[in-house]
Design an enzyme around this catalytic site. Structure first.
Site: not given
Lengths: 244, 244
Positions: B52, B110
């Protein structure tokens, strides 16, 4: 009239340094205009030092005189609402009339962050200086000892400021490594123009083995700028604390 | 024809995410145009995932097919010279024809960084999410255990992607604190849309005492998005590693 002291944190990336300039966006200009809009006065703020373009701070000190009735500690929240994203007031407090951010200052602490790796910095490119060579932290810390104390630091001063004396007292200077980040901390009663950035450049010369730790003594004694290392770029530099 | 795999590091702040868009500056668009200019071909790159807007990476993987005679490992330097400041190629290598950055991917890791303090973030505002409450790291780590394993993570998925199944396997999830930075790491075979950011939002609810660590089990079992915490903003998120 009240004298208000502010402790500021800022990202200097998008500013042409602290000091107000007619046609450029500076930290002083930005903060002054936000305070002036708040108090409806023509505020002039006094800063603890001129920081260069791209230099950051986690504890910059400035003060201003006002007739406003806003309670001292409320300036913090009132200004934070109006300041841009990259500047924050950490503290606002009333100080005696004679307090002057620059003249009352007894010392400052800076940090300088180096990213030790072959590849350019990307994510933290505005906050570190990349060094492609491996640095010998032990030797750098050995070199630090020669800086500590009261010396004429003419060899660690760039042209650009007129000061009466180049004698300064460094109370601490040390190097720390975490992962591939090398951080240098230095405290002194005052700093000459670009002094921290030249000390860092010289410590890097020690770290890569270009000069010996002991040679620092001779460089200081020579008072010759050309004997010291290069001025490192501004983005790794951060004013951490100001002492009064 | 050779299949070249790139490992990228980037600061996502100034990009509208990975995926190419006609009128917006994206990471894929930027990297593709730099490769195309270099090889004089109309290069199309395949990325390991759509990240994103505002999300960063220290190990994004993409690949492209080329007729160029540039040696595989030389793409790194050739591209780094032309790429903007906020993108770097960490590695370039030739891979078998069948390698596909997305389909060959076995998992990803992540990180999410939280700045725990009352004041907004300034210097690292593009890389952390500020949390004004004190977080109980012990309880957050306790909550992490309930996420680990193979579950239907429908409760941790925002609308916006069409996937066949919401079952994913989380192999690790833990929270670390250094100073006032709280860092959450999570590895899984795959992630649903906004899954990491919703897991972080839910762990924060645990950290501030809004929910108990044990309630994570019920939230997962409910498969109801409304039972999980909010999606945290993108800037704290970083794709650390991709597994093949």
């Amino acid at each position: 009239m009240r004298n208000i002291k502010l402790t500021l944190e800022y990202d200097g990336t998008n500013y042409f340094g602290w000091q107000k300039q007619k046609t450029k966006v500076t930290l002083q200009g930005t903060v002054e205009s936000v305070i002036s809009n708040l108090t409806k006065e023509a505020i002039e703020i006094t800063g603890c030092s001129r920081t260069d373009s791209g230099v950051h701070s986690r504890g910059y000190i400035c003060n201003f005189v006002t007739n406003s009735s806003i309670p001292s500690e409320k300036f913090k929240d009132a200004l934070n609402v109006k300041l841009p994203d990259d500047i924050a007031v950490l503290k606002s407090e009333e100080v005696p009339e004679e307090f002057h951010s620059r003249y009352s200052c007894r010392g400052k602490k800076y940090s300088y962050t180096i990213l030790e790796r072959p590849m350019k910095a990307t994510i933290d490119r505005n906050y570190v200086c990349q060094c492609k060579y491996n640095l010998d932290i032990g030797k750098m810390n050995e070199a630090c000892k020669y800086f500590i104390g009261t010396h004429d630091f003419s060899a660690f001063k760039n042209k650009g400021s007129s000061v009466k004396t180049s004698v300064r007292t460094i109370s601490e200077l040390y190097v720390e490594k975490t992962g591939n980040y090398v951080k240098i901390f230095v405290s002194a009663d005052g700093f000459l123009y670009n002094m921290v950035r030249i000390i860092v450049g010289t410590l890097i010369d020690v770290g890569i083995g270009k000069i010996n730790p002991e040679s620092i003594k001779n460089i200081i004694d020579s008072k010759e700028r050309t004997n010291a290392g290069k001025s490192m770029p501004p983005q790794g530099l951060c004013l951490e604390e100001v002492y009064y």
